[in-house]
Design a protein around this motif. Structure first.
Motif, PDB file in Angstrom:
ATOM      1  N   ARG A 559      38.501 102.184  62.921  1.00 21.26           N
ATOM      2  CA  ARG A 559      37.229 101.657  63.432  1.00 21.26           C
ATOM      3  C   ARG A 559      36.472 102.732  64.206  1.00 21.26           C
ATOM      4  NH1 ARG A 559      38.075  95.659  65.848  1.00 21.26           N
ATOM      5  NH2 ARG A 559      35.798  95.811  65.864  1.00 21.26           N
ATOM      6  N   GLY A 564      35.773 100.976  57.514  1.00 24.86           N
ATOM      7  CA  GLY A 564      36.048  99.549  57.486  1.00 24.86           C
ATOM      8  C   GLY A 564      37.398  99.274  56.836  1.00 24.86           C
ATOM      9  N   LYS A 566      39.622  96.120  55.121  1.00 25.06           N
ATOM     10  CA  LYS A 566      39.591  94.747  54.617  1.00 25.06           C
ATOM     11  C   LYS A 566      40.961  94.406  54.042  1.00 25.06           C
ATOM     12  CE  LYS A 566      34.649  94.966  53.711  1.00 25.06           C
ATOM     13  NZ  LYS A 566      34.277  94.099  54.842  1.00 25.06           N
ATOM     14  N   ARG A 581      43.729  88.798  62.996  1.00 27.89           N
ATOM     15  CA  ARG A 581      43.380  88.767  64.420  1.00 27.89           C
ATOM     16  C   ARG A 581      44.381  89.576  65.237  1.00 27.89           C
ATOM     17  NH1 ARG A 581      41.521  83.693  62.872  1.00 27.89           N
ATOM     18  NH2 ARG A 581      43.577  82.739  63.063  1.00 27.89           N
ATOM     19  N   ALA A 586      38.995  92.780  63.023  1.00 23.71           N
ATOM     20  CA  ALA A 586      37.605  92.561  63.427  1.00 23.71           C
ATOM     21  C   ALA A 586      37.634  91.687  64.676  1.00 23.71           C
ATOM     22  CB  ALA A 586      36.811  91.893  62.306  1.00 23.71           C
ATOM     23  N   GLU A 587      36.494  91.623  65.354  1.00 23.04           N
ATOM     24  CA  GLU A 587      36.424  90.788  66.543  1.00 23.04           C
ATOM     25  C   GLU A 587      36.709  89.333  66.200  1.00 23.04           C
ATOM     26  OE1 GLU A 587      36.158  91.909  69.533  1.00 23.04           O
ATOM     27  OE2 GLU A 587      35.822  93.995  68.948  1.00 23.04           O
ATOM     28  N   PRO A 589      37.583  87.806  62.556  1.00 26.01           N
ATOM     29  CA  PRO A 589      37.675  88.058  61.119  1.00 26.01           C
ATOM     30  C   PRO A 589      37.148  86.897  60.277  1.00 26.01           C
ATOM     31  CG  PRO A 589      39.745  88.569  62.230  1.00 26.01           C
ATOM     32  CD  PRO A 589      38.895  87.839  63.219  1.00 26.01           C
ATOM     33  N   ARG A 611      30.599  91.384  54.749  1.00 26.50           N
ATOM     34  CA  ARG A 611      30.843  90.697  56.017  1.00 26.50           C
ATOM     35  C   ARG A 611      32.237  90.075  56.119  1.00 26.50           C
ATOM     36  NH1 ARG A 611      30.000  85.298  54.671  1.00 26.50           N
ATOM     37  NH2 ARG A 611      28.742  84.989  52.782  1.00 26.50           N
ATOM     38  N   SER A 613      36.305  90.070  56.248  1.00 28.73           N
ATOM     39  CA  SER A 613      37.415  90.948  56.632  1.00 28.73           C
ATOM     40  C   SER A 613      38.683  90.644  55.865  1.00 28.73           C
ATOM     41  CB  SER A 613      37.703  90.812  58.140  1.00 28.73           C
ATOM     42  OG  SER A 613      36.569  91.126  58.904  1.00 28.73           O
TER      43      SER A 613
END
Length: 909
Positions: A559, A564, A566, A581, A586-587, A589, A611, A613
């Motif tokens: 990050r 990115g 995924k 998580r 991601a903040e 996901p 968009r 994750s």
């Protein structure tokens, strides 16, 4: 089962898994005695062999000749022709050798798709056991046809896509198709029409392995019509992509070629028409220009730089199968990673116990994987944490743990300090949990001997075992799906236990329920009548495949580097989201399923892929579309995988990364990189090495082109001014070859610059020469040219002969290249530092080699005879070194000024 065969077979429905097996038998004309040999032969003629088709491929000669169809190769061949025209046969031979080596490497590496398809074909079982005309017989898998009645047992590889008509305790390892680490439970009941591949419990797919149990089924698809055959077609349809470096080199070569041709033609016409040069003299000047313009050593040094990157990445457990993949890793902007074993440990761990004690008590378990190191801890409700009542949770937990240990067939053992589970992964986690709580597996199993058991089966979703305790009493332990075990214990639905199960599922945990029942008299055999009711529910245990701790740090590094990450997995969305998580993917996901991907168009998928994750329960087509959607935005995509289902997307990705330990041969053949340790951290380390490789290639280009530029401008300037050239063509070739073989090669060994993973990925469509590099090439070329003419004219002004002046120019250019090397070693920071002055062993060795070669060029009689050089006086030598040092200071001041004025952005550097 029908008693009469249907001769014509109707078209295959899209959803065999959703049709009752009696109807499947009717459609395919299957009888209880199997097909007759005549019917099987007729269907074989209709449907073809149960094998994947061979791809024709191009003849080897055409594949080899195709390697030369490249602008840079044409330009190099033109350079070889120029060297031949000058009579420099050794130099021409070196250029031709470079071209041949590059062509040979490309020829060897090209058959990736054919190799991947061949590896998939090898996964089809060579033999199968079938029932034909009431006879059980073994036939070659190629001879299987739709309608064959196949018998399956533990250890067998499924020979064709099969609709199960009987399944007893059957578990099938479908990881090669679904990526799911836990074996799939099978039964003969129809599955939902919309069920993804991993949830089609009524099907056994070609190439998968029977992990436990036995059964039978009807072959519904063979050869290219199977799931594994469909994946083979996807691989064949994927067009190979050029790597970012190759795209940039090709674009650079095309532009450079036309520029050089136009310049040479214009210079020739000017020399003949304006300066009255003779045809031969003008031709020699143009050849000198061509020799100066062609970066002869560029392809060789790029190849060597990539090869050094391969060696460095091997230390990071990443084996590179194709050289350009080294640099592509450095350009990666998105990593699509599998979950199981890559981001997680691929070791089930008992994480939570839930027992009843003044309400429900959650007991957390420390430790990771099958290592029996850890402890149990809890926060007792109310005042239960005081006095004797503090022992109550431990006592209740002990009964639960004993049930999990005894109703269990797994064993743990350590290999070289690493704990492994023999048997079902969740049962192995239960054994490790028992040891953490102080129970000895061998002691407990000996003391509470097992008499009989009912194996787990998907039809009833539990396992039961009958034991005799030390007091001689009989006890039945049950473990299985919580809903089923709660029914056996007579616990009404909708209560606190269901809420606890929901909480655990939301946390991504797989949950098992446990119960026990004491009997006054032990039955001789354990039957279903003994497990209908009367059980005491002991509690729940939640399991998780824990994230690798190092993967959390690696994702954070990604990050910060603007990469990115995924997750694309065959697991359920809730589980995958919970792991995402914990990993910090991601903040918050966003999770999408394969069904969600199927529901959107390719255009809509681009936004979804950007968009989202986590992609869960994905099919091979889903993965392929996701990778293509990301690439359509200009992203450079790295894709990890281990199964046959991953092979198409591995091939489609800019760089495919296969798992070395658990990866199938098909995945490895489709990928450019193989991870020896199946660890996401190794991917990030390889990306870092890839960025280092690209930095070193840029440094080498930034160092090489100004030298060529200075030589070309000197030739052009001499013709424009109508004076003698400050260097002959032979001198130009000497400078290029001597410096490339030493200083240029040294740049390939440069270590990683600080902060390399704090920079964003370079723009995917950026040219090989960034605005800063174009400025630097132009500036240094002009400086080299001006200094060359200054030294040349100063020597002639002092009355020295032309040969002496040319010798001074050649030595000056070589010394300037040495000092410029120390400047270009650090593109993103100051070079005038103690670290920069010391250099590296490779730089110092190259410097020593070049100095020795240049001394020989200047003072050795045989070299003086070949190149027409003269010995340089001591004061002239000091002057030349002073010029090099002055160049270094000027370029350091330029670098400092540009940084302060911020003329070039980070993306332009």
């Amino acid at each position: 089962m029908h008693d009469a065969p249907h001769a014509p077979i109707p078209p295959a429905p899209a959803h065999w898994h959703a049709i009752p097996h009696e109807e499947v038998a009717g459609r395919l004309g299957v009888t209880s005695v199997g097909l007759t040999p005549e019917e099987a032969q007729a269907r074989l003629a209709t449907h073809g062999p149960n094998a994947l088709p061979e791809s024709p491929g191009r003849p080897p000669l055409l594949r080899f000749l195709a390697q030369f169809h490249n602008a840079l190769i044409y330009f190099l061949l033109a350079g070889a022709a120029a060297a031949l025209a000058l009579g420099h046969y050794v130099d021409a031979g070196v250029i031709i050798a470079v071209v041949l080596v590059n062509a040979l490497v490309g020829f060897i590496q090209e058959g990736k798709a054919e190799q991947a398809l061949r590896a998939i074909r090898n996964m089809i079982s060579p033999h199968a056991t079938v029932m034909r005309a009431s006879r059980r017989q073994s036939v070659h898998a190629r001879d299987l046809v739709p309608g064959d009645l196949v018998l399956l047992e533990a250890g067998d590889r499924v020979p064709a896509d099969t609709r199960l008509i009987r399944a007893r305790g059957m578990l099938i390892d479908e990881a090669i198709l679904t990526g799911e680490s836990v074996a799939a439970v099978k039964n003969e009941a129809p599955a939902a029409v919309e069920a993804p591949l991993g949830d089609r419990h009524s099907m056994a797919f070609s190439g998968t392995t029977i992990a436990a149990g036995q059964g039978a089924g009807i072959v519904v698809s063979t050869g290219p019509h199977t799931q594994i055959g469909r994946i083979g077609r996807l691989i064949a349809d994927v067009e190979p992509l050029a790597t970012p470096l190759l795209r940039q080199v090709n674009a650079f070569a095309r532009r450079f070629t036309w520029l050089a041709i136009a310049s040479a033609a214009a210079l020739f016409l000017f020399a003949v028409g304006v300066r009255d040069y003779g045809w031969s003299e003008a031709l020699i000047a143009v050849v000198a220009l061509a020799v100066g313009a062609v970066p002869e050593g560029l392809p060789a040094v790029i190849t060597i730089t990539l090869a050094i990157g391969v060696r460095r990445m091997a230390r990071q457990h990443a084996v590179i199968r194709q050289l350009p993949a080294v640099e592509t890793l450095g350009a990666t902007s998105v990593i699509c990673s599998d979950k199981t074993g890559t981001l997680t440990r691929n070791e089930m761990t008992a994480r939570r116990l839930v027992i009843a004690q003044v309400g429900l008590v959650d007991i957390t378990v420390s430790g990771i994987g099958y290592d029996p190191e850890g402890a149990l801890s809890w926060d007792a409700p109310g005042d239960a944490a005081r006095g004797d009542r503090a022992e109550a949770p431990a006592a209740a937990a002990a009964q639960l743990l004993r049930c999990g240990l005894l109703c269990n067939d797994a064993h743990l053992h350590a290999e070289n300090g690493v704990w492994r589970a023999e048997g079902d992964p969740m049962e192995g986690a239960l054994v490790a949990l028992a040891v953490k709580a102080g129970l000895g597996p061998e002691r407990e199993r000996a003391a509470v001997a097992r008499i009989d058991e009912i194996p787990f089966d998907a039809a009833y979703r539990f396992m039961a075992s009958l034991h005799r305790d030390p007091q001689g009493e009989a006890v039945i332990f049950v473990k299985g799906a919580p809903e089923e075990v709660l029914k056996l214990a007579g616990v009404p639905g909708g209560g606190v236990w269901e809420a606890a199960i929901a909480r655990a599922a939301a946390a991504g945990e797989r949950v098992l329920g446990f119960a026990m029942k004491r009997l006054a008299v032990a039955p001789a055999r354990l039957g279903f009548d003994d497990v209908r009711d009367g059980f005491a529910f002991l509690g729940l245990i939640g399991f998780i495949d824990p994230p690798r701790p190092e993967a959390v740090l690696a994702i954070a590094e990604c990050r910060s580097a603007g990469i990115g990450v995924k997750m694309i997995t065959g697991d359920h969305g809730v589980t995958a989201g919970a792991i995402a998580r914990q990993l910090g993917l991601a903040e918050d996901p966003v999770v999408a399923t394969g069904a969600d991907v199927d529901a959107v168009s390719d255009a809509e998928l681009v936004d979804m892929a950007a968009r989202t994750s986590v992609f869960a329960r994905t099919s091979p087509e889903n993965k392929l579309r996701i990778v293509r959607a990301l690439q359509s935005t200009g992203a450079v995509v790295a894709m990890t995988g281990d199964g046959v289902n991953d092979a198409p997307s591995l091939k489609q990705a800019d760089v495919g990364i296969a798992m070395g330990r658990k990866g199938t041969e098909a995945a490895k053949q489709a990928a450019e990189v193989v991870l020896l340790d199946d660890n996401f951290v190794s991917i990030v380390a390889a990306v870092k090495e890839g960025r280092t490789v690209y930095d070193n290639i840029r440094k080498m280009i930034a160092w090489t082109l100004p030298t060529n530029g200075g030589e070309v401008l000197a030739v052009i300037g001499a013709i424009l001014l109508g004076i003698a050239m400050p260097m002959s063509a032979a001198h130009i070739l000497w400078i290029n070859l001597a410096t490339s073989a030493t200083l240029g090669l040294a740049l390939a060994f440069e270590p990683t610059e600080p902060g390399v993973m704090e920079r964003p990925p370079r723009p995917p469509r950026a040219g090989l020469l960034t605005p800063f590099m174009l400025w630097r090439v132009a500036l240094v070329s002009v400086l080299f040219t001006l200094v060359s003419f200054a030294v040349f004219f100063q020597s002639l002004w002092r009355g020295q002969e032309l040969e002496m002046a040319r010798t001074l120019v050649v030595n000056t250019l070589v010394v300037m290249e040495i000092f410029y090397l120390f400047n270009v070693r650090f593109l993103h920071m100051r070079s005038l530092t103690w670290r920069g002055a010391l250099g590296t062993p490779a730089v110092l060795l190259a410097l020593a080699g070049l100095v020795a070669a240049q001394l020989a060029f200047t003072y050795l009689p045989i070299m003086q005879a070949i190149f027409d050089t003269r010995p340089v006086a001591l004061l002239d030598g000091v002057m030349i070194i002073g010029i090099g040092a002055a160049l270094m200071v000027v370029l350091e001041l330029e670098k400092m000024l540009l940084r302060r004025l911020r003329i070039f952005s980070a993306a332009d550097m």
